[in-house]
Design an enzyme around this catalytic site. Structure first.
Site, PDB file in Angstrom:
ATOM      1  N   ASP A 195       0.677  -1.277  -0.044  1.00  0.00           N
ATOM      2  CA  ASP A 195      -0.108  -0.145   0.063  1.00  0.00           C
ATOM      3  C   ASP A 195       1.016   1.110   0.011  1.00  0.00           C
ATOM      4  O   ASP A 195       1.925   1.138   0.642  1.00  0.00           O
ATOM      5  CB  ASP A 195      -0.984  -0.024   1.232  1.00  0.00           C
ATOM      6  CG  ASP A 195      -1.920  -1.025   1.161  1.00  0.00           C
ATOM      7  OD1 ASP A 195      -2.551  -1.419   0.121  1.00  0.00           O
ATOM      8  OD2 ASP A 195      -2.443  -1.471   2.166  1.00  0.00           O
ATOM      9  N   ASP A 219      -7.159  -1.673  -4.525  1.00  0.00           N
ATOM     10  CA  ASP A 219      -7.913  -1.212  -3.402  1.00  0.00           C
ATOM     11  C   ASP A 219      -9.240  -0.193  -4.097  1.00  0.00           C
ATOM     12  O   ASP A 219     -10.206  -0.414  -3.990  1.00  0.00           O
ATOM     13  CB  ASP A 219      -7.468  -0.544  -2.288  1.00  0.00           C
ATOM     14  CG  ASP A 219      -6.895  -1.737  -1.560  1.00  0.00           C
ATOM     15  OD1 ASP A 219      -6.774  -2.805  -1.861  1.00  0.00           O
ATOM     16  OD2 ASP A 219      -5.880  -1.288  -0.871  1.00  0.00           O
TER      17      ASP A 219
END
Length: 171
Positions: free
Chosen positions: A132, A151
């Site tokens: 991330d 995401d």
């Protein structure tokens, strides 16, 4: 006299072309997701942060759990569970795309979800965690959990899926 066996087509060429288009969109999501993750991991050290705006940073973090780091502190079973879940969901979505390839909004939503799911599955298989790097925050008071393009694609796909369902219900 021999009878000719009728061969039923799996789908017409038009629906097969649409199916390939939807798979192509998912593949583009996977490609963009992986390119951005590789770029970030080469440019940043773990937890290194670059302030881009007053509300947005680039930062390299790892997520061993699910969305928003849920289950990240578990013993490791979550890696295999979320990998299997992502692969199973992608197989089911592929079937849905094949059966409903003419429903544009529905298939666009599913393509985004599948592309995001596969992007995160690749991370889990290769690294044992999801990479991330997008960090939105309000001053230093609140940081939204870091996320990635996969995401984002999943969230956008879910929103389009809900919109498609609302449109379907209103007809």
């Amino acid at each position: 006299m021999a009878t000719k066996k009728k061969v039923l087509p799996v789908g017409n060429s038009r629906s097969n072309g649409a199916f390939i288009l939807w798979l192509g969109i998912a593949a583009i999501i996977v490609l963009l997701d992986q390119v951005t993750k590789i770029t970030i991991t080469r440019l940043f050290s773990y937890a290194e942060t670059l302030s881009v705006t007053s509300f947005f940073n680039l930062t390299l973090v790892y997520n061993k759990g699910a969305a928003f780091s849920m289950l990240a502190t578990e013993s490791g079973w979550q890696r295999y569970f979320f990998t299997a879940l992502g692969l199973g969901a992608s197989a089911y979505i592929s079937w849905l795309l094949f059966k409903n390839s003419s429903q544009k909004l529905f298939c666009a939503a599913l393509s985004l979800i599948m592309g995001g799911a596969i992007g995160n599955v690749i991370d889990r298989v290769l690294y044992g965690h999801v990479i991330d790097f997008l960090d939105f925050h309000y001053q230093e008071i609140y940081h939204f959990p870091a996320f990635n393009l996969a995401d984002s694609a999943i969230c956008l796909g879910a929103a389009l899926f809900i919109l498609d369902e609302l449109r379907r219900v209103n007809k």
